[in-house]
Design a protein around this motif. Structure first.
Motif, PDB file in Angstrom:
ATOM      1  N   LYS A  98      37.521  54.594  37.430  1.00  0.00           N
ATOM      2  CA  LYS A  98      37.069  54.380  38.805  1.00  0.00           C
ATOM      3  C   LYS A  98      37.589  53.041  39.335  1.00  0.00           C
ATOM      4  CE  LYS A  98      32.931  54.057  41.610  1.00  0.00           C
ATOM      5  NZ  LYS A  98      31.521  53.805  41.630  1.00  0.00           N
ATOM      6  N   GLU A  99      37.963  53.020  40.620  1.00  0.00           N
ATOM      7  CA  GLU A  99      38.449  51.797  41.242  1.00  0.00           C
ATOM      8  C   GLU A  99      37.280  50.843  41.501  1.00  0.00           C
ATOM      9  OE1 GLU A  99      40.853  50.518  45.233  1.00  0.00           O
ATOM     10  OE2 GLU A  99      41.375  52.414  44.250  1.00  0.00           O
ATOM     11  N   ALA A 100      37.496  49.564  41.226  1.00  0.00           N
ATOM     12  CA  ALA A 100      36.448  48.556  41.381  1.00  0.00           C
ATOM     13  C   ALA A 100      36.198  48.228  42.846  1.00  0.00           C
ATOM     14  CB  ALA A 100      36.833  47.286  40.635  1.00  0.00           C
ATOM     15  N   ASP A 101      34.938  47.953  43.168  1.00  0.00           N
ATOM     16  CA  ASP A 101      34.571  47.495  44.508  1.00  0.00           C
ATOM     17  C   ASP A 101      34.999  46.040  44.713  1.00  0.00           C
ATOM     18  OD1 ASP A 101      33.107  49.882  45.414  1.00  0.00           O
ATOM     19  OD2 ASP A 101      31.699  49.349  43.816  1.00  0.00           O
ATOM     20  N   TYR A 102      34.940  45.257  43.649  1.00  0.00           N
ATOM     21  CA  TYR A 102      35.303  43.848  43.697  1.00  0.00           C
ATOM     22  C   TYR A 102      36.122  43.498  42.459  1.00  0.00           C
ATOM     23  CZ  TYR A 102      31.422  43.611  46.996  1.00  0.00           C
ATOM     24  OH  TYR A 102      30.588  43.824  48.052  1.00  0.00           O
ATOM     25  N   THR A 103      37.059  42.556  42.616  1.00  0.00           N
ATOM     26  CA  THR A 103      37.803  41.995  41.494  1.00  0.00           C
ATOM     27  C   THR A 103      37.602  40.492  41.523  1.00  0.00           C
ATOM     28  OG1 THR A 103      39.460  43.752  41.566  1.00  0.00           O
ATOM     29  CG2 THR A 103      40.060  41.747  40.395  1.00  0.00           C
ATOM     30  N   CYS A 104      37.223  39.924  40.394  1.00  0.00           N
ATOM     31  CA  CYS A 104      36.971  38.494  40.298  1.00  0.00           C
ATOM     32  C   CYS A 104      37.874  37.880  39.238  1.00  0.00           C
ATOM     33  CB  CYS A 104      35.519  38.219  39.922  1.00  0.00           C
ATOM     34  SG  CYS A 104      34.344  38.763  41.159  1.00  0.00           S
ATOM     35  N   LYS A 105      38.492  36.784  39.593  1.00  0.00           N
ATOM     36  CA  LYS A 105      39.349  36.045  38.672  1.00  0.00           C
ATOM     37  C   LYS A 105      38.540  34.900  38.072  1.00  0.00           C
ATOM     38  CE  LYS A 105      43.589  33.281  38.550  1.00  0.00           C
ATOM     39  NZ  LYS A 105      44.702  32.757  39.371  1.00  0.00           N
ATOM     40  N   ILE A 106      38.465  34.897  36.747  1.00  0.00           N
ATOM     41  CA  ILE A 106      37.732  33.865  36.019  1.00  0.00           C
ATOM     42  C   ILE A 106      38.720  33.159  35.084  1.00  0.00           C
ATOM     43  CG2 ILE A 106      35.795  33.388  34.461  1.00  0.00           C
ATOM     44  CD1 ILE A 106      34.937  34.802  37.057  1.00  0.00           C
ATOM     45  N   ILE A 107      38.710  31.839  35.074  1.00  0.00           N
ATOM     46  CA  ILE A 107      39.560  31.045  34.199  1.00  0.00           C
ATOM     47  C   ILE A 107      38.687  30.474  33.090  1.00  0.00           C
ATOM     48  CG2 ILE A 107      41.032  28.992  34.030  1.00  0.00           C
ATOM     49  CD1 ILE A 107      42.345  31.036  35.722  1.00  0.00           C
ATOM     50  N   ILE A 108      39.172  30.542  31.847  1.00  0.00           N
ATOM     51  CA  ILE A 108      38.436  29.929  30.734  1.00  0.00           C
ATOM     52  C   ILE A 108      39.261  28.753  30.212  1.00  0.00           C
ATOM     53  CG2 ILE A 108      39.316  31.560  29.006  1.00  0.00           C
ATOM     54  CD1 ILE A 108      36.433  31.364  27.734  1.00  0.00           C
ATOM     55  N   LYS A 162      37.776  29.747  22.762  1.00  0.00           N
ATOM     56  CA  LYS A 162      37.865  30.419  24.065  1.00  0.00           C
ATOM     57  C   LYS A 162      38.223  31.897  23.906  1.00  0.00           C
ATOM     58  CE  LYS A 162      41.016  27.556  25.503  1.00  0.00           C
ATOM     59  NZ  LYS A 162      41.104  26.673  24.332  1.00  0.00           N
ATOM     60  N   THR A 163      39.243  32.177  23.122  1.00  0.00           N
ATOM     61  CA  THR A 163      39.686  33.560  22.922  1.00  0.00           C
ATOM     62  C   THR A 163      38.605  34.386  22.239  1.00  0.00           C
ATOM     63  OG1 THR A 163      41.994  32.868  22.839  1.00  0.00           O
ATOM     64  CG2 THR A 163      41.473  35.020  21.887  1.00  0.00           C
ATOM     65  N   ASP A 202      46.643  34.426  28.512  1.00  0.00           N
ATOM     66  CA  ASP A 202      46.441  35.850  28.263  1.00  0.00           C
ATOM     67  C   ASP A 202      45.351  36.312  29.230  1.00  0.00           C
ATOM     68  OD1 ASP A 202      46.685  38.346  27.052  1.00  0.00           O
ATOM     69  OD2 ASP A 202      45.212  37.887  25.503  1.00  0.00           O
ATOM     70  N   ILE A 203      45.404  37.574  29.645  1.00  0.00           N
ATOM     71  CA  ILE A 203      44.399  38.095  30.580  1.00  0.00           C
ATOM     72  C   ILE A 203      43.675  39.274  29.936  1.00  0.00           C
ATOM     73  CG2 ILE A 203      43.983  39.141  32.839  1.00  0.00           C
ATOM     74  CD1 ILE A 203      46.543  37.800  33.820  1.00  0.00           C
ATOM     75  N   LYS A 204      42.350  39.244  29.999  1.00  0.00           N
ATOM     76  CA  LYS A 204      41.503  40.350  29.536  1.00  0.00           C
ATOM     77  C   LYS A 204      40.637  40.775  30.716  1.00  0.00           C
ATOM     78  CE  LYS A 204      40.915  41.132  25.380  1.00  0.00           C
ATOM     79  NZ  LYS A 204      41.405  42.235  24.608  1.00  0.00           N
ATOM     80  N   SER A 205      40.222  42.045  30.701  1.00  0.00           N
ATOM     81  CA  SER A 205      39.396  42.568  31.792  1.00  0.00           C
ATOM     82  C   SER A 205      38.140  43.229  31.252  1.00  0.00           C
ATOM     83  CB  SER A 205      40.180  43.614  32.596  1.00  0.00           C
ATOM     84  OG  SER A 205      41.276  43.037  33.218  1.00  0.00           O
ATOM     85  N   ARG A 206      37.157  43.280  32.132  1.00  0.00           N
ATOM     86  CA  ARG A 206      35.918  44.005  31.831  1.00  0.00           C
ATOM     87  C   ARG A 206      35.326  44.501  33.136  1.00  0.00           C
ATOM     88  NH1 ARG A 206      30.560  42.166  28.564  1.00  0.00           N
ATOM     89  NH2 ARG A 206      29.287  43.911  29.234  1.00  0.00           N
ATOM     90  N   LYS A 263      35.307  44.260  38.653  1.00  0.00           N
ATOM     91  CA  LYS A 263      36.296  44.061  37.596  1.00  0.00           C
ATOM     92  C   LYS A 263      36.483  42.569  37.414  1.00  0.00           C
ATOM     93  CE  LYS A 263      40.924  45.286  36.106  1.00  0.00           C
ATOM     94  NZ  LYS A 263      42.114  46.092  36.410  1.00  0.00           N
ATOM     95  N   LEU A 264      36.140  42.090  36.222  1.00  0.00           N
ATOM     96  CA  LEU A 264      36.355  40.689  35.887  1.00  0.00           C
ATOM     97  C   LEU A 264      37.703  40.574  35.197  1.00  0.00           C
ATOM     98  CD1 LEU A 264      32.897  39.635  34.427  1.00  0.00           C
ATOM     99  CD2 LEU A 264      33.720  39.402  36.763  1.00  0.00           C
ATOM    100  N   LYS A 265      38.579  39.768  35.749  1.00  0.00           N
ATOM    101  CA  LYS A 265      39.862  39.468  35.113  1.00  0.00           C
ATOM    102  C   LYS A 265      39.738  38.052  34.577  1.00  0.00           C
ATOM    103  CE  LYS A 265      43.613  41.297  36.699  1.00  0.00           C
ATOM    104  NZ  LYS A 265      44.793  41.604  37.520  1.00  0.00           N
ATOM    105  N   ILE A 266      39.692  37.929  33.262  1.00  0.00           N
ATOM    106  CA  ILE A 266      39.448  36.639  32.621  1.00  0.00           C
ATOM    107  C   ILE A 266      40.769  36.108  32.069  1.00  0.00           C
ATOM    108  CG2 ILE A 266      38.099  35.401  30.910  1.00  0.00           C
ATOM    109  CD1 ILE A 266      36.121  37.824  31.051  1.00  0.00           C
ATOM    110  N   TRP A 267      41.162  34.970  32.581  1.00  0.00           N
ATOM    111  CA  TRP A 267      42.422  34.340  32.207  1.00  0.00           C
ATOM    112  C   TRP A 267      42.156  33.331  31.090  1.00  0.00           C
ATOM    113  CZ3 TRP A 267      46.871  34.020  36.023  1.00  0.00           C
ATOM    114  CH2 TRP A 267      46.807  35.043  36.947  1.00  0.00           C
ATOM    115  N   ASP A 268      42.644  33.652  29.914  1.00  0.00           N
ATOM    116  CA  ASP A 268      42.475  32.819  28.720  1.00  0.00           C
ATOM    117  C   ASP A 268      43.640  31.841  28.654  1.00  0.00           C
ATOM    118  OD1 ASP A 268      41.929  31.767  26.224  1.00  0.00           O
ATOM    119  OD2 ASP A 268      42.354  33.615  25.121  1.00  0.00           O
ATOM    120  N   THR A 269      43.352  30.561  28.797  1.00  0.00           N
ATOM    121  CA  THR A 269      44.396  29.544  28.824  1.00  0.00           C
ATOM    122  C   THR A 269      44.525  28.856  27.470  1.00  0.00           C
ATOM    123  OG1 THR A 269      42.844  27.861  29.565  1.00  0.00           O
ATOM    124  CG2 THR A 269      44.024  29.101  31.270  1.00  0.00           C
ATOM    125  N   ALA A 270      45.716  28.324  27.215  1.00  0.00           N
ATOM    126  CA  ALA A 270      45.950  27.543  26.001  1.00  0.00           C
ATOM    127  C   ALA A 270      45.274  26.186  26.155  1.00  0.00           C
ATOM    128  CB  ALA A 270      47.449  27.360  25.775  1.00  0.00           C
TER     129      ALA A 270
END
Length: 153
Positions: free
Chosen positions: A10-20, A28-29, A51-55, A65-72
């Motif tokens: 299903k298509e998400a109503d909202y997409t959120c970008k989260i940086i860790i 972090k990973t 790296d990017i992970k979603s949930r 949809k949370l798009k979590i950006w895992d940074t070095a």
């Protein structure tokens, strides 16, 4: 209250970008993998650049949809990762409760993020590795105090 999505097509109503963010080796990973895949690894390889992970979650009846950006966390990647901050809806800063230096660097991570992201974003501070209570170097009240400081921005 948030719930897992049972229909990943299903298509998400909202997409959120989260940086860790956080120093190298703070977990972090592992935090992201636990949240997105319910997996824990004792032998995690260092993240190289990003790296990017979603949930998918339901929040108040809306699919998010949370798009979590895992940074070095290494210093040499700091200038690269700062380019990924823009457009973020939230930031998670992680420190290792057994590593006082990683806690001392929380302010630098938050301030660096705040300089690059002018929008009102959600901030979350995580004291990781709580299973290592005997090796704890950062007291719970210290983490809460810093967390409250950034919650009031």
């Amino acid at each position: 209250m948030a719930q897992y999505d049972l229909n990943p097509g299903k298509e998400a109503d909202y997409t959120c970008k989260i940086i860790i963010l956080g120093d190298k080796g703070v977990g972090k990973t592992c935090v992201i993998q636990r949240f997105t895949d319910n997996v824990f690894s004792f032998n995690q390889m260092p993240t190289i650049t990003m790296d990017i992970k979603s949930r998918l979650l339901y929040v108040n009846g809306k699919l998010c949809k949370l798009k979590i950006w895992d940074t070095a966390g290494q210093e040499r990647f700091r200038s690269i990762t700062s380019n990924y901050y823009r457009g973020s809806h939230g930031v998670i800063v992680v420190y290792d409760i057994t590593d006082k230096k990683s806690f001392e660097h929380v302010t630098r991570w938050m301030d660096n993020f705040d300089q690059l992201v002018k929008d009102d974003v959600i901030r979350l501070l995580i004291g990781n590795k709580s299973d290592l209570k005997k090796e704890r170097m950062v007291k719970e009240h210290q983490g809460q105090k810093v967390g409250q400081l950034y919650a009031n921005i």
